[in-house]
Write an enzyme that holds these catalytic residues in place. Structure first.
Site, PDB file in Angstrom:
ATOM      1  N   GLU A 154       0.817  -1.218   0.000  1.00 15.61           N
ATOM      2  CA  GLU A 154       0.000   0.000   0.000  1.00 15.61           C
ATOM      3  C   GLU A 154       0.851   1.269   0.000  1.00 15.61           C
ATOM      4  O   GLU A 154       0.440   2.299  -0.539  1.00 15.61           O
ATOM      5  CB  GLU A 154      -0.958   0.010   1.191  1.00 15.61           C
ATOM      6  CG  GLU A 154      -2.094  -0.986   1.097  1.00 15.61           C
ATOM      7  CD  GLU A 154      -1.763  -2.361   1.683  1.00 15.61           C
ATOM      8  OE1 GLU A 154      -2.672  -3.195   1.793  1.00 15.61           O
ATOM      9  OE2 GLU A 154      -0.567  -2.574   2.031  1.00 15.61           O
ATOM     10  N   PHE A 191     -11.824  -7.997  13.568  1.00 12.75           N
ATOM     11  CA  PHE A 191     -10.728  -8.394  12.696  1.00 12.75           C
ATOM     12  C   PHE A 191     -10.413  -7.287  11.707  1.00 12.75           C
ATOM     13  O   PHE A 191     -11.292  -6.776  11.024  1.00 12.75           O
ATOM     14  CB  PHE A 191     -11.091  -9.680  11.949  1.00 12.75           C
ATOM     15  CG  PHE A 191     -10.035 -10.127  10.980  1.00 12.75           C
ATOM     16  CD1 PHE A 191      -8.791 -10.554  11.423  1.00 12.75           C
ATOM     17  CD2 PHE A 191     -10.282 -10.119   9.621  1.00 12.75           C
ATOM     18  CE1 PHE A 191      -7.808 -10.957  10.526  1.00 12.75           C
ATOM     19  CE2 PHE A 191      -9.315 -10.529   8.711  1.00 12.75           C
ATOM     20  CZ  PHE A 191      -8.071 -10.959   9.181  1.00 12.75           C
ATOM     21  N   GLN A 192      -9.167  -6.891  11.643  1.00 12.92           N
ATOM     22  CA  GLN A 192      -8.651  -5.845  10.769  1.00 12.92           C
ATOM     23  C   GLN A 192      -9.346  -4.500  10.994  1.00 12.92           C
ATOM     24  O   GLN A 192      -9.540  -3.715  10.070  1.00 12.92           O
ATOM     25  CB  GLN A 192      -8.737  -6.263   9.290  1.00 12.92           C
ATOM     26  CG  GLN A 192      -7.743  -7.373   8.942  1.00 12.92           C
ATOM     27  CD  GLN A 192      -7.573  -7.590   7.457  1.00 12.92           C
ATOM     28  OE1 GLN A 192      -8.473  -7.327   6.663  1.00 12.92           O
ATOM     29  NE2 GLN A 192      -6.403  -8.080   7.058  1.00 12.92           N
ATOM     30  N   LYS A 208     -17.843  -1.434   5.838  1.00 13.68           N
ATOM     31  CA  LYS A 208     -18.183  -2.415   4.821  1.00 13.68           C
ATOM     32  C   LYS A 208     -19.679  -2.505   4.576  1.00 13.68           C
ATOM     33  O   LYS A 208     -20.116  -2.705   3.428  1.00 13.68           O
ATOM     34  CB  LYS A 208     -17.637  -3.793   5.212  1.00 13.68           C
ATOM     35  CG  LYS A 208     -17.818  -4.839   4.101  1.00 13.68           C
ATOM     36  CD  LYS A 208     -17.113  -6.143   4.429  1.00 13.68           C
ATOM     37  CE  LYS A 208     -17.255  -7.131   3.262  1.00 13.68           C
ATOM     38  NZ  LYS A 208     -16.534  -8.394   3.517  1.00 13.68           N
ATOM     39  N   MET A 258      23.490   9.770   3.583  1.00 10.23           N
ATOM     40  CA  MET A 258      23.393  11.003   4.357  1.00 10.23           C
ATOM     41  C   MET A 258      23.640  10.740   5.839  1.00 10.23           C
ATOM     42  O   MET A 258      24.258  11.565   6.531  1.00 10.23           O
ATOM     43  CB  MET A 258      22.033  11.665   4.147  1.00 10.23           C
ATOM     44  CG  MET A 258      21.969  13.083   4.687  1.00 10.23           C
ATOM     45  SD  MET A 258      23.127  14.226   3.875  1.00 10.23           S
ATOM     46  CE  MET A 258      22.193  14.675   2.413  1.00 10.23           C
TER      47      MET A 258
END
Length: 573
Positions: free
Chosen positions: A64, A126-127, A176, A485
């Site tokens: 993602e 869940f999630q 959802k 760096m």
């Protein structure tokens, strides 16, 4: 066993869902490209996309974070919101870095995250993750849809907020059951945002005050930032600067807003800016800031920043004016609108020839420099060769680190929206996916990703997008076997204690990219690179170059922490 994609089956008519409303709303906003990764809570949305006749171009990353950085690159080139979709929980949290990056650098994004059904929000389902809590500090606005009737309006609001005023990311969290449930045919999309009314046009009295102050100035300078690029004001900036013979300094994100080949251009200012640019900011008596936010990497020690100057600050975000640097002439306005009004005020240009001569002397006496043994691969030389080969016309995306500063110093940008880098957040892993997004936005342009070996390994899985879409991005890995760096700071400020900054074990990058069926080239000398230029840039497809450069090279000039712009190190006459 490999599962083959099937042709679309005949779909029976069914009741319209919230996801269908979302797809229709995206079509109304003119969206044609989506960057997303499917998962449980966004399955209704992906099903609606599958069933839709909209024919979106959907870019499937392998993480993602790759999706959102690609959307940032896309938005930077086109100036309109990049659209991202991710599932709930880890899908949403994997976007956090990109959302914060877009907020810092004023990149318009509209991000749709899935969420668990409304009935189980707050139960650690869940999630489940608290997307609203996570993104409130790093978005212009965020929404969680609680009523399906509000979805079309919220989408319209999201695009409006993301792309107006100071651009930025907007998150829309969709449970959802909202996306899956049946809905009506039409809902009202009108909205009124009384608390959000960006000031576009400047106060005429403030414009007049700046014009009068400019008449009296002996050492004026313009500081041009990303706001000039965002407002598409490069032509107006050039007209204003040339009419008054005003020298111009760019911020890191403002590069390309003023032609880098113009005699009035002094270079980039700040920590790794040019000597002439930083002396101009230090010695000026009038500083005209157009669309920059006085970041600490630009100003250095604020006590020594433009200590003798009257400061005029043009910015569309009133919160930035006076935040870091005391400002005597505040102008809340779109950069283009303010410059148009300043041009209207133009009279005979004040004489400050001695100032310009002094700055020209600084440019001549203290240019950018590096040692070139003519054999080993020198990163600064490498960037210059890329510039020469592309004739300065490429879109250049970078990761973050030494290579980023070398690209800013040695690739001369003469047009806006050709420079894509992570400025405020300094996000490693940004360069490759941002270049991919830029190539999708500008398929006919040459896109070069200049990345370090450290940052490249954070998002290299997005080579898959280049492979499957045959995107002709040219990736140059400036490979010094270190977090360059970090290593430089440890050398200069930590007595060469290289704590976990060296990368002695590296993959064979050529074999790695070849496993993606992408052309890989390894170069170790300047002669190697010269001989490979045609293979890299004339090839109609993606190429990854593993350029082995000297590990000991440092980015100079440099302003050490706590020092002022006049206290640069690494300056060489």
């Amino acid at each position: 066993m490999k599962v083959e994609a099937k042709s679309a089956p005949k779909i029976e008519a069914k009741a319209k869902t919230g996801a269908d409303l979302l797809v229709e709303a995206l079509v109304r906003e003119g969206v044609d490209t989506l960057f997303g990764y499917p998962g449980g809570s966004v399955l209704p949305i992906y099903d609606a996309i599958y069933r839709s006749s909209a024919n979106f171009k959907h870019i499937l990353p392998r993480h993602e974070q790759g999706a959102i950085h690609a959307a940032e690159g896309y938005a930077r080139i086109l100036g309109r919101p990049g659209v991202v979709i991710a599932t709930s929980g880890p899908g949403a949290t994997n976007l956090i870095t990109g959302i914060a990056d877009a907020m810092m650098d004023s990149i318009p994004l509209v991000v749709f995250t899935g969420q668990v059904a409304r009935g189980v929000i707050g139960t650690d389902a869940f999630q489940e993750s608290d997307v609203m809590g996570l993104t409130t500090p790093i978005t212009k606005q965020n929404y969680q849809v609680q009523d399906i009737k509000d979805l079309p309006r919220i989408v319209k609001e999201a695009f409006h907020i993301a792309s107006t005023g100071r651009p930025g990311p907007v998150v829309v969290d969709i449970p959802k059951d909202i996306s899956a449930n049946a809905c009506g045919e039409h809902y009202d999309t009108s909205f009124h945002l009384p608390g959000y009314q960006p000031t576009i046009n400047p106060n005429p009295l403030q414009i007049k005050k700046l014009a009068e102050t400019l008449k009296r100035a002996k050492k004026p300078v313009i500081l041009a930032g990303a706001g000039v690029v965002i407002s598409k004001a490069s032509n107006e900036l050039r007209e204003f600067a040339e009419h008054h013979s005003l020298p111009v300094v760019n911020t890191l994100l403002g590069l390309g807003s003023f032609p880098g080949t113009d005699p009035l251009f002094l270079g980039m200012g700040g920590m790794h800016g040019t000597y002439a640019a930083n002396r101009a900011l230090y010695e000026c008596d009038l500083l005209i800031n157009v669309g920059a936010r006085f970041d600490d990497r630009l100003t250095g020690n604020l006590t020594h920043f433009a200590p003798k100057a009257t400061v005029a600050h043009i910015d569309i975000d009133p919160a930035e004016i006076g935040k870091n640097v005391p400002t005597q002439i505040p102008i809340v306005s779109d950069a283009k609108a303010a410059l148009v009004e300043l041009i209207k005020q133009a009279e005979e240009s004040p004489a400050h020839g001695d100032w310009l001569k002094a700055l020209d002397n600084y440019k001549a006496e203290y240019p950018l420099w590096y040692n070139n043994p003519k054999s080993d691969m020198i990163p600064q030389w490498l960037i210059q060769e890329v510039y020469r080969k592309t004739e300065g016309n490429a879109i250049v995306a970078t990761d973050v680190g030494q290579h980023q500063m070398w690209a800013a110093q040695y690739y001369t940008f003469s047009k806006p929206s050709r420079w894509i880098t992570s400025g405020g957040l300094g996000t490693m892993g940004y360069g490759l996916p941002a270049a991919i997004g830029a190539q999708i936005a500008a398929p006919e342009d040459t896109v070069v990703a200049i990345v370090g070996d450290g940052g490249f390994q954070m998002t290299l899985q997005e080579l898959s997008i280049m492979q499957e879409r045959n995107l002709p991005v040219k990736v140059i890995i400036v490979n010094n076997g270190a977090l360059g760096m970090v290593r430089q700071w440890q050398e200069k400020f930590y007595e060469e204690r290289y704590s976990e900054s060296l990368l002695p074990v590296q993959p064979d990058f050529v074999k790695l990219v070849e496993s993606y069926q992408i052309r890989g080239i390894r170069i170790e000398t300047q002669e190697d690179f010269k001989n490979s230029l045609a293979d890299i840039f004339d090839y109609d497809g993606p190429v990854v170059v593993d350029a082995r450069v000297l590990q000991q090279e440092c980015v100079f000039p440099m302003i050490a922490p706590g020092k002022g712009l006049h206290e640069m190190i690494g300056v060489k006459p």
